[in-house]
Design a protein around this motif. Structure first.
Motif, PDB file in Angstrom:
ATOM      1  N   LEU A  70      10.331  74.542  72.678  1.00  0.00           N
ATOM      2  CA  LEU A  70       9.450  74.233  73.795  1.00  0.00           C
ATOM      3  C   LEU A  70       8.588  73.031  73.418  1.00  0.00           C
ATOM      4  CD1 LEU A  70       8.133  74.770  76.524  1.00  0.00           C
ATOM      5  CD2 LEU A  70       6.658  76.464  75.409  1.00  0.00           C
ATOM      6  N   LEU A  71       8.722  71.977  74.187  1.00  0.00           N
ATOM      7  CA  LEU A  71       7.923  70.770  74.002  1.00  0.00           C
ATOM      8  C   LEU A  71       6.810  70.797  75.044  1.00  0.00           C
ATOM      9  CD1 LEU A  71      10.855  68.211  73.558  1.00  0.00           C
ATOM     10  CD2 LEU A  71       9.545  69.374  71.764  1.00  0.00           C
ATOM     11  N   ASP A  72       5.619  71.150  74.613  1.00  0.00           N
ATOM     12  CA  ASP A  72       4.470  71.381  75.479  1.00  0.00           C
ATOM     13  C   ASP A  72       3.521  70.182  75.340  1.00  0.00           C
ATOM     14  OD1 ASP A  72       2.337  72.358  76.895  1.00  0.00           O
ATOM     15  OD2 ASP A  72       1.962  74.092  75.619  1.00  0.00           O
ATOM     16  N   VAL A  73       3.500  69.315  76.349  1.00  0.00           N
ATOM     17  CA  VAL A  73       2.706  68.085  76.300  1.00  0.00           C
ATOM     18  C   VAL A  73       1.320  68.367  76.881  1.00  0.00           C
ATOM     19  CG1 VAL A  73       2.596  65.656  76.939  1.00  0.00           C
ATOM     20  CG2 VAL A  73       4.827  66.762  76.597  1.00  0.00           C
ATOM     21  N   ARG A  74       0.283  67.943  76.143  1.00  0.00           N
ATOM     22  CA  ARG A  74      -1.092  68.240  76.548  1.00  0.00           C
ATOM     23  C   ARG A  74      -2.000  67.032  76.377  1.00  0.00           C
ATOM     24  NH1 ARG A  74      -2.614  73.953  76.480  1.00  0.00           N
ATOM     25  NH2 ARG A  74      -0.698  75.169  76.538  1.00  0.00           N
ATOM     26  N   HIS A  75      -3.195  67.149  76.940  1.00  0.00           N
ATOM     27  CA  HIS A  75      -4.220  66.132  76.739  1.00  0.00           C
ATOM     28  C   HIS A  75      -4.749  66.270  75.316  1.00  0.00           C
ATOM     29  CE1 HIS A  75      -8.087  64.074  77.031  1.00  0.00           C
ATOM     30  NE2 HIS A  75      -7.637  63.493  78.141  1.00  0.00           N
ATOM     31  N   TYR A  86      11.829  72.881  78.024  1.00  0.00           N
ATOM     32  CA  TYR A  86      12.635  73.639  77.067  1.00  0.00           C
ATOM     33  C   TYR A  86      13.837  72.798  76.663  1.00  0.00           C
ATOM     34  CZ  TYR A  86      10.060  77.962  77.926  1.00  0.00           C
ATOM     35  OH  TYR A  86       9.085  78.925  77.997  1.00  0.00           O
ATOM     36  N   LEU A  87      14.043  72.679  75.353  1.00  0.00           N
ATOM     37  CA  LEU A  87      15.152  71.909  74.818  1.00  0.00           C
ATOM     38  C   LEU A  87      16.086  72.855  74.066  1.00  0.00           C
ATOM     39  CD1 LEU A  87      16.321  68.995  74.243  1.00  0.00           C
ATOM     40  CD2 LEU A  87      15.050  69.106  72.090  1.00  0.00           C
ATOM     41  N   SER A  88      17.304  73.025  74.568  1.00  0.00           N
ATOM     42  CA  SER A  88      18.260  73.913  73.914  1.00  0.00           C
ATOM     43  C   SER A  88      18.685  73.339  72.565  1.00  0.00           C
ATOM     44  CB  SER A  88      19.492  74.106  74.795  1.00  0.00           C
ATOM     45  OG  SER A  88      20.484  74.850  74.101  1.00  0.00           O
ATOM     46  N   LEU A  89      18.733  74.207  71.553  1.00  0.00           N
ATOM     47  CA  LEU A  89      19.165  73.782  70.222  1.00  0.00           C
ATOM     48  C   LEU A  89      20.686  73.756  70.091  1.00  0.00           C
ATOM     49  CD1 LEU A  89      16.599  75.736  68.032  1.00  0.00           C
ATOM     50  CD2 LEU A  89      16.773  73.253  68.230  1.00  0.00           C
ATOM     51  N   THR A  90      21.391  74.384  71.011  1.00  0.00           N
ATOM     52  CA  THR A  90      22.846  74.517  70.886  1.00  0.00           C
ATOM     53  C   THR A  90      23.555  73.171  70.720  1.00  0.00           C
ATOM     54  OG1 THR A  90      22.859  76.589  72.131  1.00  0.00           O
ATOM     55  CG2 THR A  90      24.945  75.378  71.993  1.00  0.00           C
ATOM     56  N   ILE A 144      11.160  63.516  79.237  1.00  0.00           N
ATOM     57  CA  ILE A 144      10.283  62.776  78.332  1.00  0.00           C
ATOM     58  C   ILE A 144      10.962  61.463  77.979  1.00  0.00           C
ATOM     59  CG2 ILE A 144       9.176  62.754  76.062  1.00  0.00           C
ATOM     60  CD1 ILE A 144       9.026  65.795  76.205  1.00  0.00           C
ATOM     61  N   ILE A 145      10.213  60.375  78.049  1.00  0.00           N
ATOM     62  CA  ILE A 145      10.735  59.049  77.755  1.00  0.00           C
ATOM     63  C   ILE A 145      10.349  58.672  76.328  1.00  0.00           C
ATOM     64  CG2 ILE A 145      10.715  56.624  78.429  1.00  0.00           C
ATOM     65  CD1 ILE A 145       9.710  57.627  81.213  1.00  0.00           C
TER      66      ILE A 145
END
Length: 319
Positions: A70-75, A86-90, A144-145
């Motif tokens: 889980l890539l959780d982008v915050r201030h 969510y980024l699958s590891l598969t 995400i860029i």
């Protein structure tokens, strides 16, 4: 790009933190590897969540849930959520295996091989990294860029943390669950949760939240580092972000926490309040303030062990 340009760029990460419940290790070498990967990523990167109006710079909080990162982008100051993906590891399994295989071969070559052999292994390493970075950028399309070099560093960090994922599914886990709540999730509750995880590694799920959002506290980092706990991975969370609604034990640590917990309507085997002082309110020189933080740490350490020991032994507050 010079250091001054990187520091003023908006489209970049300035903070990376890790979820201590799903990325776990008490091995100093493993934690050091995380820190190096995080340092390299923060040193130079280009990072921007797609399709959001919020401007950078950004903080990234990473956790591993099942087969996903889980890539959780915050201030970076308020830690308010901006975007989460969510980024699958598969798709990365082969590349992650290759990463460790080539890394070990590279270290071995440095120790004993001829220069041309080192170069051969290094070329294979760069090729693997480029392939992984391109795949990562593809998987993050419209999410995400990142540029190629940032993707390379982010893949290295994923490799560094994913072998130590606890793989605990909190929805089905039978481990005792404890929630610590204070005003801003900056000092008291994160210290208590970290101490609980250190005292009972892999034997409970300990989380912490605040009534309101807070900021990272450098004194917390310093006094916890003294006992081998890395708090630089902590991101403050608030009650409203909680996904779980049931805990075996909820412990409130600030005057405003009991009412907030009651209004939240959490289900708990037991809810109790610990009256503890907030060291961030102490005035004085650096030594005086550090002493207050250490006093809180040591007091909570004893209390956490004494209170949670029976809970761990029984397996659940409800038993």
């Amino acid at each position: 790009m010079g250091t001054e340009q990187r520091a003023t760029s908006k489209d970049r990460l300035v903070t990376v933190t890790l979820d201590p419940n799903t990325i776990t290790s008490i091995n100093p070498d493993e934690v050091h590897e995380w820190r190096i990967a995080i340092y390299d990523l923060l040193e130079e990167n280009s990072f921007k969540p797609a399709r959001v109006s919020a401007e950078g710079p950004y903080a990234l909080h990473m956790s591993i849930i099942g087969n996903y990162i889980l890539l959780d982008v915050r201030h970076p100051e308020t830690f308010q959520p901006i975007a989460a993906h969510y980024l699958s590891l598969t798709p990365f399994r082969r590349l992650i295996r290759d990463y460790f295989r080539i890394r070990d071969a590279y270290y071995e070559a440095i120790r004993s091989a001829q220069p041309f052999q080192i170069e051969t292994v290094d070329m294979a390493r760069r090729g693997m990294h480029n392939e992984a970075a391109e795949l990562l950028r593809t998987r993050l399309t419209n999410k995400i860029i990142v540029d190629l070099n940032t993707a390379r560093r982010l893949f290295t960090l994923i490799c560094a943390v994913q072998p130590y994922a606890s793989r605990i599914d909190e929805a089905t886990s039978e481990l005792p669950t404890v929630l610590f709540v204070c005003s801003m999730n900056s000092v008291r509750s994160p210290i208590a949760a970290a101490l609980a995880r250190q005292a009972f590694p892999g034997r409970l799920i300990a989380r912490s939240v605040g009534v309101n959002g807070g900021k990272a506290d450098q004194f917390v980092h310093e006094v916890m580092e003294e006992i081998g706990i890395d708090m630089s991975v902590h991101t403050p969370h608030i009650l409203d972000e909680l996904v779980a609604n049931h805990f075996d034990l909820v412990i409130t640590l600030s005057d405003d926490a009991p009412d907030a917990v009651q209004k939240k309507g959490l289900e708990a085997g037991d809810i109790e309040h610990w009256q503890v002082d907030d060291p961030s309110l102490v005035e004085g020189n650096r030594g005086v303030v550090l002493s207050a933080y250490r006093e809180l740490r040591d007091g909570l350490r004893k209390r956490v062990k004494a209170r949670l020991g029976p809970l761990i032994a029984s397996g659940s507050q409800n038993l």
